[in-house]
Enzyme design. Structure first.
Site, PDB file in Angstrom:
ATOM      1  N   HIS A  25       0.852  -1.193   0.000  1.00  0.00           N
ATOM      2  CA  HIS A  25       0.000   0.000   0.000  1.00  0.00           C
ATOM      3  C   HIS A  25       0.886   1.241   0.000  1.00  0.00           C
ATOM      4  O   HIS A  25       1.276   1.752   1.049  1.00  0.00           O
ATOM      5  CB  HIS A  25      -0.923  -0.014   1.223  1.00  0.00           C
ATOM      6  CG  HIS A  25      -2.059   0.957   1.123  1.00  0.00           C
ATOM      7  ND1 HIS A  25      -3.380   0.576   1.108  1.00  0.00           N
ATOM      8  CD2 HIS A  25      -2.072   2.310   1.005  1.00  0.00           C
ATOM      9  CE1 HIS A  25      -4.156   1.650   1.004  1.00  0.00           C
ATOM     10  NE2 HIS A  25      -3.380   2.722   0.945  1.00  0.00           N
ATOM     11  N   HIS A  27       1.290   4.888  -2.354  1.00  0.00           N
ATOM     12  CA  HIS A  27       0.748   5.733  -3.413  1.00  0.00           C
ATOM     13  C   HIS A  27       1.854   6.476  -4.167  1.00  0.00           C
ATOM     14  O   HIS A  27       2.710   7.115  -3.540  1.00  0.00           O
ATOM     15  CB  HIS A  27      -0.222   6.761  -2.829  1.00  0.00           C
ATOM     16  CG  HIS A  27      -1.501   6.182  -2.337  1.00  0.00           C
ATOM     17  ND1 HIS A  27      -2.638   6.129  -3.118  1.00  0.00           N
ATOM     18  CD2 HIS A  27      -1.839   5.616  -1.144  1.00  0.00           C
ATOM     19  CE1 HIS A  27      -3.625   5.569  -2.420  1.00  0.00           C
ATOM     20  NE2 HIS A  27      -3.168   5.249  -1.217  1.00  0.00           N
ATOM     21  N   GLY A 186      -9.520   7.991  -2.886  1.00  0.00           N
ATOM     22  CA  GLY A 186     -10.250   9.232  -2.702  1.00  0.00           C
ATOM     23  C   GLY A 186     -11.121   9.188  -1.463  1.00  0.00           C
ATOM     24  O   GLY A 186     -10.971   8.304  -0.601  1.00  0.00           O
ATOM     25  N   GLU A 216     -11.066   3.003   6.829  1.00  0.00           N
ATOM     26  CA  GLU A 216     -10.133   4.068   7.205  1.00  0.00           C
ATOM     27  C   GLU A 216     -10.951   5.279   7.667  1.00  0.00           C
ATOM     28  O   GLU A 216     -11.044   5.573   8.854  1.00  0.00           O
ATOM     29  CB  GLU A 216      -9.228   4.445   6.028  1.00  0.00           C
ATOM     30  CG  GLU A 216      -8.203   5.515   6.376  1.00  0.00           C
ATOM     31  CD  GLU A 216      -7.422   6.000   5.158  1.00  0.00           C
ATOM     32  OE1 GLU A 216      -6.376   6.634   5.358  1.00  0.00           O
ATOM     33  OE2 GLU A 216      -7.869   5.767   4.010  1.00  0.00           O
ATOM     34  N   ASP A 313       1.672   3.916   3.031  1.00  0.00           N
ATOM     35  CA  ASP A 313       0.594   4.723   2.471  1.00  0.00           C
ATOM     36  C   ASP A 313       1.173   5.850   1.620  1.00  0.00           C
ATOM     37  O   ASP A 313       1.164   5.777   0.397  1.00  0.00           O
ATOM     38  CB  ASP A 313      -0.325   5.263   3.566  1.00  0.00           C
ATOM     39  CG  ASP A 313      -1.665   5.741   3.026  1.00  0.00           C
ATOM     40  OD1 ASP A 313      -2.007   5.414   1.881  1.00  0.00           O
ATOM     41  OD2 ASP A 313      -2.385   6.445   3.757  1.00  0.00           O
TER      42      ASP A 313
END
Length: 371
Positions: A25, A27, A186, A216, A313
């Site tokens: 995970h 981004h 998003g 989350e 993340d």
């Protein structure tokens, strides 16, 4: 067990940074080097809040430490703005993988939303090609330097737009050319996976794997929708599954709990949780339990047998690395190498790879941890 300025620490005489890791995970638009942001911003005529790379890094961390996912996501306006050209996307992807190599990662999945990178005139397909080019450049350079790494793309659709089916078809079209899975990203609260059911139906028909951001900013209903509507094979964060676990007592060192049906399903089916400790603090995902790493339900979920994995993340926003996240957990919960290896084995088992390649990855991890 102090963590040094680079986020590293030594456990049982071994540097965490030197150990083989799996990153699930992570981004792309959350992992830019501040110096690169400044250079790309100058070329694109984009204003930056700080001209010094270190100061810009401080700005990201300060803005992201809001306790709100909505506010946290606003920091991406700047990174996305400088990722609108083929050259910019290729450079960011190349440096992204270079930083994974420096962190000891042997397999990574990079998630990003191509629909957010076409303002400069690129097509969706051209954007994906630019990122793949950067990934392959870095993989080749790493191999030449003696470090084998493989990085796959997780093509993401924005859950609040109406392009999810188009993006799902884009992801499938890049199968075997770099794309290994699909994701939705998003604002989570108010935009459940059920809203994108048509895209998930298509992916299921193509036998193309999906991980879904859930648990989350929203709770158990979001996780339920990710599993039922999204057919999620992994949960992006998923930390709020702990809301379905009631601690009813303690017997010595053992915690007695009562599982809800959803939590039991996630645990018993070994559905990987893509937990990101620092990010979960910043976005308020663990607000129900507290405001420090020690309050994170990570250890509870681990001790109860959930398939926990450790992730960054967004490296830039959380000013972190996978090594640093592991070091924080080890320092907080007194984990040893056996525990850290278990997290990597969970991640390897949950990777969107053929079973043969997952087994090879497990062997690499076992060898790296000296097993």
């Amino acid at each position: 067990m102090p963590i040094d300025q680079n986020g590293d620490t030594t456990i049982e005489g071994v540097s965490l940074r030197s150990l083989p890791k799996v990153s699930l995970h992570d981004h792309l638009d959350g992992g830019l080097r501040p110096a690169t942001i400044i250079e790309l911003a100058d070329a694109a005529g984009v204003a930056v809040p700080e001209r010094d790379a270190a100061a810009l890094g401080d700005w990201f961390a300060r803005q992201a430490d809001s306790g709100s996912l909505v506010e946290y996501l606003k920091t991406f306006d700047l990174t996305i703005a400088v990722m609108q050209t083929r050259a910019g996307l290729t450079r960011v992807a190349r440096e992204f993988v270079e930083d994974l190599v420096a962190d000891g990662v042997v397999y990574g999945e990079v998630r990003w939303a191509p629909e957010q990178h076409v303002a400069g005139g690129l097509s969706l397909d051209e954007a994906v090609a630019a990122v793949q080019d950067g990934i392959e450049q870095a993989e080749d350079a790493a191999a030449s330097a003696g470090h084998d790494i493989r990085v796959g793309q997780l093509i993401s659709a924005m859950r609040h737009t109406d392009r999810s089916l188009q993006i799902a078809k884009l992801a499938v079209s890049w199968r075997d050319r770099g794309a290994v899975g699909f994701d939705i990203a998003g604002p989570e609260d108010g935009f459940p996976p059920a809203r994108l059911r048509e895209a998930f139906d298509y992916l299921a028909g193509q036998f193309f794997p999906a991980t879904v951001h859930a648990g989350e900013a929203a709770g158990l209903d979001s996780i339920r929708s990710a599993l039922l509507d999204g057919r999620a094979l992994r949960l992006g964060h998923g930390v709020r599954i702990a809301e379905d676990v009631d601690v009813v007592g303690e017997d010595g060192d053992e915690v007695q709990v009562r599982f809800g049906d959803l939590a039991r399903w996630v645990r018993d089916r070994e559905i990987p949780l893509e937990l990101s400790p620092s990010s979960n603090l910043q976005t308020g995902a663990i607000a129900a339990w507290g405001t420090t790493v020690a309050d994170h339900p990570f250890d509870l979920l681990y001790q109860l047998g959930f398939a926990v994995t450790v992730n960054v993340d967004n490296r830039t926003m959380s000013r972190t690395s996978l090594t640093r996240e592991l070091a924080l957990l080890a320092e907080t919960f007194d984990y040893g190498l056996d525990d850290l290896e278990a997290f990597q084995l969970n991640a390897a088992a949950g990777a969107f790879l053929p079973i043969e390649e997952r087994e090879e990855l497990i062997d690499i991890i076992a060898a790296g941890f000296g097993r």
